[in-house]
Design an enzyme around this catalytic site. Structure first.
Site, PDB file in Angstrom:
ATOM      1  N   ASP A  79      34.823  37.432  33.774  1.00  0.00           N
ATOM      2  CA  ASP A  79      34.439  38.487  34.713  1.00  0.00           C
ATOM      3  C   ASP A  79      34.088  39.730  33.888  1.00  0.00           C
ATOM      4  O   ASP A  79      34.974  40.406  33.345  1.00  0.00           O
ATOM      5  CB  ASP A  79      35.573  38.790  35.694  1.00  0.00           C
ATOM      6  CG  ASP A  79      35.647  37.773  36.830  1.00  0.00           C
ATOM      7  OD1 ASP A  79      35.068  36.672  36.690  1.00  0.00           O
ATOM      8  OD2 ASP A  79      36.299  38.066  37.851  1.00  0.00           O
TER       9      ASP A  79
ATOM     10  N   LYS B 276      30.023  40.272  41.571  1.00  0.00           N
ATOM     11  CA  LYS B 276      31.348  40.642  42.083  1.00  0.00           C
ATOM     12  C   LYS B 276      31.359  42.128  42.411  1.00  0.00           C
ATOM     13  O   LYS B 276      30.794  42.934  41.678  1.00  0.00           O
ATOM     14  CB  LYS B 276      32.391  40.303  41.013  1.00  0.00           C
ATOM     15  CG  LYS B 276      33.817  40.720  41.325  1.00  0.00           C
ATOM     16  CD  LYS B 276      34.739  40.295  40.176  1.00  0.00           C
ATOM     17  CE  LYS B 276      36.134  40.869  40.320  1.00  0.00           C
ATOM     18  NZ  LYS B 276      37.016  40.464  39.185  1.00  0.00           N
TER      19      LYS B 276
ATOM     20  N   LYS C 299      31.524  37.410  44.881  1.00  0.00           N
ATOM     21  CA  LYS C 299      32.972  37.589  44.868  1.00  0.00           C
ATOM     22  C   LYS C 299      33.328  38.975  45.378  1.00  0.00           C
ATOM     23  O   LYS C 299      32.863  39.977  44.849  1.00  0.00           O
ATOM     24  CB  LYS C 299      33.519  37.389  43.448  1.00  0.00           C
ATOM     25  CG  LYS C 299      35.041  37.585  43.328  1.00  0.00           C
ATOM     26  CD  LYS C 299      35.508  37.232  41.934  1.00  0.00           C
ATOM     27  CE  LYS C 299      36.994  37.553  41.740  1.00  0.00           C
ATOM     28  NZ  LYS C 299      37.464  37.177  40.381  1.00  0.00           N
TER      29      LYS C 299
END
Length: 253
Positions: A113, A176, A208
């Site tokens: 991430d 995300k 996300k």
């Protein structure tokens, strides 16, 4: 005619099914300043419940091996180990973030991430931001890359859209919303912009939502939004995640 007791039973069954579905979409997350191995082990032990596993566990890079070992101990071969780079402010040098990524993958991270250097989006330097993401994507190989745009720090829907486009065009596997470390994290409004950009790109990119999704009702709202834009059946762990910590404690199934 269905009586009141039967209606309650049906509603309860639906709630249990929803809770189990949401659990499988969660990246169970612990990213606290004073984390230690015991915290991480406790977190990972929550990743399997009644034979169902969450999508992943997200921890700081120094705990990747601990998380992997604990998943083996609890016989959870489903959940992936996620870690963060360029975290949390997105301002580290590219060379440093490349090294972070290399080390994390060598230690066994299944997913990265990455915090987008979102200040570049604010400064109208989208090409630089895209080059940054492309460089990390090149290091990832088969490891999934999710890019955090920090949507709450981007002042307009246009900036959120531009940041999402940068990620999509750079080859991100997911876009995300947030780190969970700023005042405004995931919102349905930001999610709508991101999902619309993904849908219009016609690329295979996931979404996300992270930060602030704390209960089943909130999670279901994000799922409904995603399905309204991307279509029925799109929401599954390979394309949709919720980054959360306390949420799993609220899921009863």
């Amino acid at each position: 005619m269905i009586n009141e007791q039967e209606q309650k039973a049906e509603a309860n069954a639906a709630s249990v099914a929803d809770a189990a579905k949401v659990f499988q979409l969660v990246d169970l997350t612990r990213l606290e300043e004073h984390d230690d191995e015991s915290n991480v082990i406790a977190l990972v032990r929550k990743s399997k419940k009644n034979g169902i596993c969450c999508a992943g566990v997200c921890v700081y890079p120094e705990f990747i091996k601990t998380a992997k070992n604990t998943l083996k101990e609890i016989d959870n071969s489903v959940s992936t180990v996620v870690t963060v780079v360029n975290f949390p402010d997105g301002k580290q040098a590219l060379t440093e973030v490349i090294q972070q990524t290399k080390t994390a993958i060598a230690d066994g991270a299944d997913e990265i991430d990455l915090v987008l250097p979102y200040h570049l989006i604010q400064e109208n330097k989208q090409a630089e931001a895209q080059t940054f993401v492309e460089a990390i994507k090149a290091e990832c190989g088969n490891v999934l890359l999710k890019v955090i745009i920090e949507s709450g720090e981007l002042a307009t829907a246009q900036l959120i859209d531009e940041a999402s486009s940068v990620c999509v065009q750079a080859g991100a596997d997911f876009v995300k919303t947030s780190t969970g470390k700023v005042p405004v994290n995931a919102t349905l409004e930001a999610a709508n912009v991101i999902l619309t950009q993904i849908q219009q790109s016609e690329k295979t990119v996931g979404f996300k939502a992270a930060g602030g999704v704390r209960d089943l009702e909130g999670a279901i709202e994000y799922i409904a939004l995603a399905e309204s834009i991307m279509g029925a059946g799109w929401v599954k762990p390979s394309t949709f995640r919720i980054g959360a910590s306390g949420l799993v404690d609220q899921l009863v199934f």
